[in-house]
Design an enzyme around this catalytic site. Structure first.
Site, PDB file in Angstrom:
ATOM      1  N   ARG A 236      20.340  14.213 -23.767  1.00  0.00           N
ATOM      2  CA  ARG A 236      20.370  14.181 -22.316  1.00  0.00           C
ATOM      3  C   ARG A 236      19.602  12.957 -21.847  1.00  0.00           C
ATOM      4  O   ARG A 236      18.584  12.574 -22.460  1.00  0.00           O
ATOM      5  CB  ARG A 236      19.760  15.449 -21.723  1.00  0.00           C
ATOM      6  CG  ARG A 236      20.678  16.661 -21.735  1.00  0.00           C
ATOM      7  CD  ARG A 236      21.831  16.478 -20.770  1.00  0.00           C
ATOM      8  NE  ARG A 236      22.727  17.622 -20.684  1.00  0.00           N
ATOM      9  CZ  ARG A 236      23.843  17.748 -21.372  1.00  0.00           C
ATOM     10  NH1 ARG A 236      24.182  16.802 -22.234  1.00  0.00           N
ATOM     11  NH2 ARG A 236      24.637  18.792 -21.192  1.00  0.00           N
TER      12      ARG A 236
ATOM     13  N   ASP B  67      24.147   7.094 -24.801  1.00  0.00           N
ATOM     14  CA  ASP B  67      25.390   7.711 -24.349  1.00  0.00           C
ATOM     15  C   ASP B  67      25.176   8.576 -23.116  1.00  0.00           C
ATOM     16  O   ASP B  67      26.142   8.993 -22.485  1.00  0.00           O
ATOM     17  CB  ASP B  67      25.988   8.554 -25.480  1.00  0.00           C
ATOM     18  CG  ASP B  67      27.352   9.112 -25.132  1.00  0.00           C
ATOM     19  OD1 ASP B  67      28.249   8.300 -24.801  1.00  0.00           O
ATOM     20  OD2 ASP B  67      27.529  10.340 -25.163  1.00  0.00           O
TER      21      ASP B  67
ATOM     22  N   GLU C 113      24.197   9.446 -13.767  1.00  0.00           N
ATOM     23  CA  GLU C 113      25.521   9.128 -14.298  1.00  0.00           C
ATOM     24  C   GLU C 113      26.550   9.198 -13.174  1.00  0.00           C
ATOM     25  O   GLU C 113      26.521  10.146 -12.380  1.00  0.00           O
ATOM     26  CB  GLU C 113      25.894  10.092 -15.419  1.00  0.00           C
ATOM     27  CG  GLU C 113      24.984   9.981 -16.635  1.00  0.00           C
ATOM     28  CD  GLU C 113      25.401  10.879 -17.789  1.00  0.00           C
ATOM     29  OE1 GLU C 113      26.452  11.569 -17.682  1.00  0.00           O
ATOM     30  OE2 GLU C 113      24.684  10.900 -18.802  1.00  0.00           O
TER      31      GLU C 113
ATOM     32  N   HIS D  47      28.829   8.641 -21.706  1.00  0.00           N
ATOM     33  CA  HIS D  47      28.742  10.085 -21.985  1.00  0.00           C
ATOM     34  C   HIS D  47      30.027  10.570 -22.660  1.00  0.00           C
ATOM     35  O   HIS D  47      30.687  11.500 -22.194  1.00  0.00           O
ATOM     36  CB  HIS D  47      28.484  10.866 -20.690  1.00  0.00           C
ATOM     37  CG  HIS D  47      27.850  12.208 -20.938  1.00  0.00           C
ATOM     38  ND1 HIS D  47      26.955  12.781 -20.072  1.00  0.00           N
ATOM     39  CD2 HIS D  47      27.970  13.098 -21.956  1.00  0.00           C
ATOM     40  CE1 HIS D  47      26.558  13.955 -20.524  1.00  0.00           C
ATOM     41  NE2 HIS D  47      27.164  14.167 -21.675  1.00  0.00           N
TER      42      HIS D  47
ATOM     43  N   SER E 291      30.239  10.709 -26.425  1.00  0.00           N
ATOM     44  CA  SER E 291      30.028  10.824 -27.869  1.00  0.00           C
ATOM     45  C   SER E 291      30.712  12.044 -28.474  1.00  0.00           C
ATOM     46  O   SER E 291      31.067  12.027 -29.653  1.00  0.00           O
ATOM     47  CB  SER E 291      28.529  10.858 -28.191  1.00  0.00           C
ATOM     48  OG  SER E 291      27.896  11.966 -27.578  1.00  0.00           O
TER      49      SER E 291
END
Length: 337
Positions: A238, A262, A267, A286, A288
């Site tokens: 996170r 990632d 975001e 984001h 992965s």
């Protein structure tokens, strides 16, 4: 009444919070329940009287503001492994059971982490940049065999990462709530209170921990000072695990060699973020755990759990709301029946 049981003898009333992409393959779930598909603006009106909420839009922060003062759903399922967006007092202090999508993302994320480790060791991001500039510049690269990786977070995703990196020849250790000396996937697991000592030994630090009050900004200026100047940080957990301003400063000063991120506190990552321009940083949006078919797997998992709910069987992936994640492996096995 057991929260894994349906609220009445009839089909349960299920609310599905939609996001940018609608779920496909919901026919099995629709055969088990009365399902209403809603957007964020409709959520507060839809929740009173609902038996189940399926948080298909797992990036939404709307639930805290929409949660009813009384009579909320008896079960909330989220289409992600992380549940930090659900850990607000109205839900955590209620009798509502929470389940997550643990298991869907483990192997894809582990593969992604291995790819990032190889990219750093073989300097692939520089190769691609130089190719775009039509520049021929010979370099030497690093071996991954024998380098040391610390995986912070000992849940299923962290374990899958440990197995993948070990298979590639890295010496893997872990950091988690409980110390142990011979973990089958992570080797030596250091207690979180000794994280600083473990950071000092690692060539790659991989964050795969849940976001809780205890883990928020665990990688701050002090933690980054403990890392080796040659070390790389990989975050697939996170964004809130990392103090981003401290990380930017450490990268600019050369206190660590690089970072692959990632996930981020905000975001999408704002265009103004300096992380975009740092040459030793790999930024991904984001993604992965997002492989071909991942959304279908999320729908199948929910449908399976809904079938369990309707028939009164224990649910899979029940979250311990005190911890903010699914409890022990033993408990999870018991919940699966």
């Amino acid at each position: 009444m057991d929260p894994a049981l349906p609220a009445s003898g009839g089909p349960p009333d299920v609310v599905v919070l939609l996001g940018d992409v609608d779920p496909r393959g919901m026919e099995e779930a629709e055969g088990l329940a009365r399902i209403r598909y809603v957007r964020e603006t409709e959520l507060a009106k839809a929740l009173p009287g609902a038996d189940v909420l399926f948080m298909w839009d797992f990036l939404s922060d709307a639930l805290a503001g929409a949660w009813p003062e009384s009579g909320g759903p008896r079960w909330v399922h989220i289409a992600s492994a992380g549940v930090d967006r659900l850990m607000f007092p109205g839900l955590t202090h209620s009798d509502t059971i929470v389940t997550n999508s643990r298991g869907v993302f483990d192997e894809p994320i582990a593969e992604y982490v291995l790819g990032l480790v190889l990219a750093f060791a073989k300097d692939l991001h520089t190769t691609l940049r130089l190719q775009g500039e039509r520049r021929w510049r010979h370099r030497e690269t690093e071996r991954v065999t024998g380098s040391r990786a610390l995986v912070v977070g000992t849940g299923p995703i962290g374990r899958a990462i440990g197995r993948r990196l070990s298979a590639a020849g890295l010496a893997v250790s872990g950091a988690g709530r409980t110390a142990r000396d011979a973990d089958p996937d992570l080797g030596v697991v250091h207690p979180m209170e000794r994280l600083g000592e473990a950071l000092a030994e690692a060539d790659y630090v991989v964050l795969a921990a849940p976001l809780t009050p205890q883990t928020r900004k665990m990688i701050d200026a002090a933690a980054l000072e403990r890392m080796r100047p040659s070390a790389r940080l990989v975050n697939v957990g996170r964004g809130g695990l990392v103090a981003e301003d401290d990380l930017v400063e450490a990268l600019r000063a050369g206190r660590i060699a690089g970072a692959a991120l990632d996930v981020f506190e905000d975001e999408p990552l704002p265009a103004s973020s300096p992380l975009w321009d740092l040459p030793n940083v790999i930024v991904s949006p984001h993604m992965s755990g997002d492989v071909v078919g991942w959304r279908d797997e999320l729908v199948r998992l929910f449908a399976d759990n809904l079938g369990r709910y309707v028939s009164g069987r224990p649910l899979r992936n029940v979250v311990d709301k005190r911890l903010g994640y699914v409890g022990s492996e033993r408990a999870a096995t018991h919940q699966r029946g």
